[in-house]
Write a protein that holds these residues in place. Structure first.
Motif: not given
Length: 224
Positions: A140-145
């Motif tokens: 959704e347009g964001s980097w997640i880790v």
């Protein structure tokens, strides 16, 4: 007399050259330090979200923090979090301060995951013992880790996976939220706690008023 002056001039000349060499060495060392710091700064700006996440958890293990960081602890966490989370931390501390000033004994606000006693940076009240960084991706347009966390107590191991959500601020990564393994997030938990605190303080004030007959003295400033 002339010979003496010439002799002194010859004896001082090497000292001046040695001094110049020392100054040049100091300048070169200074330039090297500046270059190293510049390269580290550039590396921080270009680091991957997974590298940032690893650095965050390494730093976290050195923090003497339980619950929402106090105003004194903000300097430890501010480089890792976005401004929305930092503002939420500040609002919690404002509530704590106002409650402590207005009520004796202080109101026990926010005795949940956002309380001073509990861990807020992961989905476990006691915190974590070990960590490893998992997959990273854009969602959704964001980097997640993904962060694989483990808490060990009395030989028992408890494992879960939290998710760090990233945003960009001033050309570097910041954590905009932490999604807890069992649902909810760091930011929503704090905001819900503030909403609860906003309801509890007037209720407590009314109780105080009924006991002491004192006026509640304008509680609008306590509303989140």
């Amino acid at each position: 007399m002339t010979a003496t002056i010439l002799t002194r001039s010859r004896s001082l000349a090497p000292v001046r050259r040695r001094g110049a060499r020392r100054s040049a060495k100091k300048m070169r060392a200074l330039f090297v330090i500046i270059a190293i710091l510049s390269s580290l700064s550039a590396a921080r700006a270009d680091e991957a979200p997974s590298e940032f996440a690893r650095r965050f958890y390494v730093a976290h293990q050195t923090w003497p923090i339980r619950g929402v960081p106090t105003s004194e602890d903000e300097g430890l966490v501010s480089e890792f979090f976005g401004i929305e989370i930092i503002r939420a931390f500040r609002r919690v501390n404002e509530h704590r301060k106002l409650a402590a000033e207005r009520y004796v004994p202080p109101v026990n606000l926010m005795k949940q995951a956002w309380a001073h006693e509990g861990e807020v940076f992961c989905d476990n009240w006691e915190g974590f013992t070990h960590f490893s960084i998992g997959k990273s991706r854009i969602e959704e347009g964001s980097w997640i880790v993904e962060a694989h966390l483990e808490y060990v107590e009395r030989g028992e191991s408890y494992r879960w996976t939290d998710v760090l959500v990233f945003d960009r601020a001033a050309e570097k990564w910041v954590i905009s939220d932490i999604r807890y393994s069992r649902g909810g997030t760091l930011l929503t938990s704090i905001l819900e706690g503030l909403e609860t605190a906003g309801r509890e303080i007037p209720t407590t004030a009314a109780a105080q008023k009924s006991k002491t007959g004192e006026h509640d003295g304008g509680l609008k400033g306590l509303q989140p």
